[in-house]
Design a protein around this motif. Sequence first.
Motif, PDB file in Angstrom:
ATOM      1  N   ALA A  79     -32.364   5.317 105.468  1.00 45.37           N
ATOM      2  CA  ALA A  79     -33.735   5.180 104.876  1.00 45.37           C
ATOM      3  C   ALA A  79     -34.188   6.637 104.399  1.00 45.37           C
ATOM      4  CB  ALA A  79     -34.704   4.737 105.782  1.00 45.37           C
ATOM      5  N   MET A  80     -33.853   7.552 104.919  1.00 43.74           N
ATOM      6  CA  MET A  80     -34.048   8.867 104.330  1.00 43.74           C
ATOM      7  C   MET A  80     -33.326   9.174 103.318  1.00 43.74           C
ATOM      8  SD  MET A  80     -35.997  11.593 105.100  1.00 43.74           S
ATOM      9  CE  MET A  80     -35.998  13.415 104.534  1.00 43.74           C
ATOM     10  N   MET A  81     -31.914   8.846 103.084  1.00 40.09           N
ATOM     11  CA  MET A  81     -31.254   9.368 101.876  1.00 40.09           C
ATOM     12  C   MET A  81     -31.678   8.278 100.946  1.00 40.09           C
ATOM     13  SD  MET A  81     -28.772  11.167 102.680  1.00 40.09           S
ATOM     14  CE  MET A  81     -27.708  11.104 101.419  1.00 40.09           C
ATOM     15  N   ARG A  82     -32.455   7.216 100.905  1.00 43.38           N
ATOM     16  CA  ARG A  82     -32.967   6.312  99.762  1.00 43.38           C
ATOM     17  C   ARG A  82     -34.254   6.773  99.772  1.00 43.38           C
ATOM     18  NH1 ARG A  82     -30.574   1.933 102.923  1.00 43.38           N
ATOM     19  NH2 ARG A  82     -32.617   1.703 103.873  1.00 43.38           N
ATOM     20  N   GLY A  83     -35.105   7.116 100.451  1.00 41.74           N
ATOM     21  CA  GLY A  83     -36.522   7.420 100.356  1.00 41.74           C
ATOM     22  C   GLY A  83     -36.672   9.029  99.847  1.00 41.74           C
ATOM     23  N   ALA A 126     -23.690  17.869 101.318  1.00 39.94           N
ATOM     24  CA  ALA A 126     -22.574  17.275 100.811  1.00 39.94           C
ATOM     25  C   ALA A 126     -21.994  16.262 102.091  1.00 39.94           C
ATOM     26  CB  ALA A 126     -21.719  18.273 100.601  1.00 39.94           C
ATOM     27  N   GLU A 127     -22.265  16.821 103.307  1.00 43.01           N
ATOM     28  CA  GLU A 127     -21.611  16.149 104.265  1.00 43.01           C
ATOM     29  C   GLU A 127     -22.602  14.641 104.586  1.00 43.01           C
ATOM     30  OE1 GLU A 127     -20.315  20.207 104.956  1.00 43.01           O
ATOM     31  OE2 GLU A 127     -22.460  19.118 104.318  1.00 43.01           O
ATOM     32  N   ALA A 128     -23.870  15.001 104.310  1.00 45.28           N
ATOM     33  CA  ALA A 128     -24.780  13.623 104.179  1.00 45.28           C
ATOM     34  C   ALA A 128     -24.429  12.676 103.320  1.00 45.28           C
ATOM     35  CB  ALA A 128     -26.182  14.077 104.171  1.00 45.28           C
ATOM     36  N   GLU A 129     -24.188  13.061 101.940  1.00 47.36           N
ATOM     37  CA  GLU A 129     -23.839  12.305 100.811  1.00 47.36           C
ATOM     38  C   GLU A 129     -22.332  11.673 101.154  1.00 47.36           C
ATOM     39  OE1 GLU A 129     -25.633  11.542  98.567  1.00 47.36           O
ATOM     40  OE2 GLU A 129     -26.910  13.288  98.056  1.00 47.36           O
ATOM     41  N   ALA A 130     -21.541  12.264 101.900  1.00 47.71           N
ATOM     42  CA  ALA A 130     -20.233  11.479 102.154  1.00 47.71           C
ATOM     43  C   ALA A 130     -20.491  10.374 103.251  1.00 47.71           C
ATOM     44  CB  ALA A 130     -19.058  12.741 102.556  1.00 47.71           C
ATOM     45  N   LEU A 131     -21.426  10.739 104.316  1.00 39.91           N
ATOM     46  CA  LEU A 131     -21.465  10.015 105.431  1.00 39.91           C
ATOM     47  C   LEU A 131     -22.308   8.842 105.014  1.00 39.91           C
ATOM     48  CD1 LEU A 131     -22.429  12.204 108.086  1.00 39.91           C
ATOM     49  CD2 LEU A 131     -20.328  10.977 108.102  1.00 39.91           C
ATOM     50  N   PHE A 132     -23.224   8.839 103.902  1.00 37.84           N
ATOM     51  CA  PHE A 132     -24.003   7.757 103.340  1.00 37.84           C
ATOM     52  C   PHE A 132     -22.997   6.732 102.459  1.00 37.84           C
ATOM     53  CE2 PHE A 132     -27.356   6.216 100.092  1.00 37.84           C
ATOM     54  CZ  PHE A 132     -27.834   5.392 101.068  1.00 37.84           C
ATOM     55  N   THR A 133     -22.162   7.377 101.754  1.00 38.87           N
ATOM     56  CA  THR A 133     -21.252   6.427 101.156  1.00 38.87           C
ATOM     57  C   THR A 133     -20.463   5.699 102.146  1.00 38.87           C
ATOM     58  OG1 THR A 133     -21.026   8.161  99.421  1.00 38.87           O
ATOM     59  CG2 THR A 133     -19.153   6.445  99.531  1.00 38.87           C
ATOM     60  N   GLU A 134     -20.305   6.009 103.249  1.00 34.75           N
ATOM     61  CA  GLU A 134     -19.450   5.309 104.279  1.00 34.75           C
ATOM     62  C   GLU A 134     -20.259   4.184 104.769  1.00 34.75           C
ATOM     63  OE1 GLU A 134     -16.278   5.409 105.340  1.00 34.75           O
ATOM     64  OE2 GLU A 134     -16.018   6.704 103.719  1.00 34.75           O
ATOM     65  N   THR A 168     -38.088  11.645 101.637  1.00 33.06           N
ATOM     66  CA  THR A 168     -39.190  12.117 102.324  1.00 33.06           C
ATOM     67  C   THR A 168     -39.163  11.577 103.516  1.00 33.06           C
ATOM     68  OG1 THR A 168     -40.989  11.200 101.426  1.00 33.06           O
ATOM     69  CG2 THR A 168     -40.165  13.008 100.083  1.00 33.06           C
ATOM     70  N   THR A 169     -39.560  12.529 104.347  1.00 33.64           N
ATOM     71  CA  THR A 169     -39.947  11.798 105.785  1.00 33.64           C
ATOM     72  C   THR A 169     -40.881  10.644 105.794  1.00 33.64           C
ATOM     73  OG1 THR A 169     -41.294  13.712 106.518  1.00 33.64           O
ATOM     74  CG2 THR A 169     -38.948  13.650 107.292  1.00 33.64           C
ATOM     75  N   VAL A 170     -41.854  11.021 104.943  1.00 35.91           N
ATOM     76  CA  VAL A 170     -43.253  10.106 104.733  1.00 35.91           C
ATOM     77  C   VAL A 170     -42.925   8.876 104.292  1.00 35.91           C
ATOM     78  CG1 VAL A 170     -45.248   9.695 103.564  1.00 35.91           C
ATOM     79  CG2 VAL A 170     -44.693  12.097 104.474  1.00 35.91           C
ATOM     80  N   GLU A 171     -42.007   9.053 103.201  1.00 32.93           N
ATOM     81  CA  GLU A 171     -41.635   7.467 102.675  1.00 32.93           C
ATOM     82  C   GLU A 171     -40.712   6.785 103.701  1.00 32.93           C
ATOM     83  OE1 GLU A 171     -39.455   8.924  99.308  1.00 32.93           O
ATOM     84  OE2 GLU A 171     -41.512   9.039  97.980  1.00 32.93           O
ATOM     85  N   THR A 172     -39.712   7.677 104.199  1.00 29.04           N
ATOM     86  CA  THR A 172     -38.816   6.992 105.241  1.00 29.04           C
ATOM     87  C   THR A 172     -39.593   6.298 106.764  1.00 29.04           C
ATOM     88  OG1 THR A 172     -37.037   8.535 104.862  1.00 29.04           O
ATOM     89  CG2 THR A 172     -37.061   7.439 107.138  1.00 29.04           C
ATOM     90  N   ALA A 173     -40.807   7.017 106.842  1.00 24.34           N
ATOM     91  CA  ALA A 173     -41.668   6.353 108.098  1.00 24.34           C
ATOM     92  C   ALA A 173     -42.481   5.165 107.601  1.00 24.34           C
ATOM     93  CB  ALA A 173     -42.714   7.619 108.529  1.00 24.34           C
TER      94      ALA A 173
END
Length: 306
Positions: A19-23, A67-75, A25-30
């Motif tokens: 949700a954080m990767m899509r949103g 970059a590590e977050a982007e790679a994990l989100f793809t998975e 911000t922490t506000v949008e994720t919350a």
Amino acid sequence: MSARATPEISLRLLEIFAAMMRGGTTVETAEALGISQPAVSAGLRQLEAQLGIVLFERTSRRMTPTAEAEALFTEIRPMFSMLQGFTKTARDIRQGLLGRLRIIATPPIGHTIAPLALKHLLAERPDVSVSFDVRRLEHVVEAVHSGRADLGIAITSESYPSLHAETLHETRMVALVADDLTARPSITPDDLIDRPFIGLEVDSKLGSQLRAAFQQHGHGYLPHIEVRYVSTAAELVNHGLGNAIVDPFTAHCLARPQVQIRPFDPACAIRVALLTRRGVPRSQLVTAFVAALRPLFDAPLRRLHA
């Protein structure tokens, strides 16, 4: 934890991360997850600690994915697409919009009222799959008892130890007659005894009722033609082979214009019962089907089958 140990990551932490990767911000994720902003931040820190990877670069105003977050989100992206599909399927099943319904009925209902209820059900639930069978009473009882059918609909006055029998409708048998009998307001065994008569098997429940009615009028029960099913009797009447006593559902559904429906005396009461297994909760699909079925018994039968 050793260097080789695989961290046990909870689905909730991955949900916060996605949700954080899509949103962004922490506000949008919350807001998207319905939790507090501090809970989002705490979850992300816990996930980073378990993975041993920095997922977001933190500034005073923003958290930027690494970059590590982007790679994990793809998975994990396909996994969350599957999870959304699973959630929707579960919701549809809960609401009775999806799933499989197994119905078995005796011929008087299976060939008349039940198909109308099924039509109404599937008009609102096109994704539901159905198993629909029409059998004799003993087969209906066995199928529901064994769990091969979710529900049975039968003309029966009996009770069954392993089944719950709920009365859907109570009525009486009627006469299907032609020629000079159509002028009579009601029909008795006296009217049928000297005319071709199509009777039901005497060892059937309805057949035994007819035999008792004939005996009550001092006549033997001696059909000129004996049949197993009421639908067969109705068709033979349509073809001019005699008169018959059947249930009103079969009569109004199958009788042709030249055949008239008259009350039959003495009254042969019949009860339509819904059969389900004791101790097994009704599914939403069963509940929806019964809701579609029940009003049909109170509607004028000629209008139903017009």
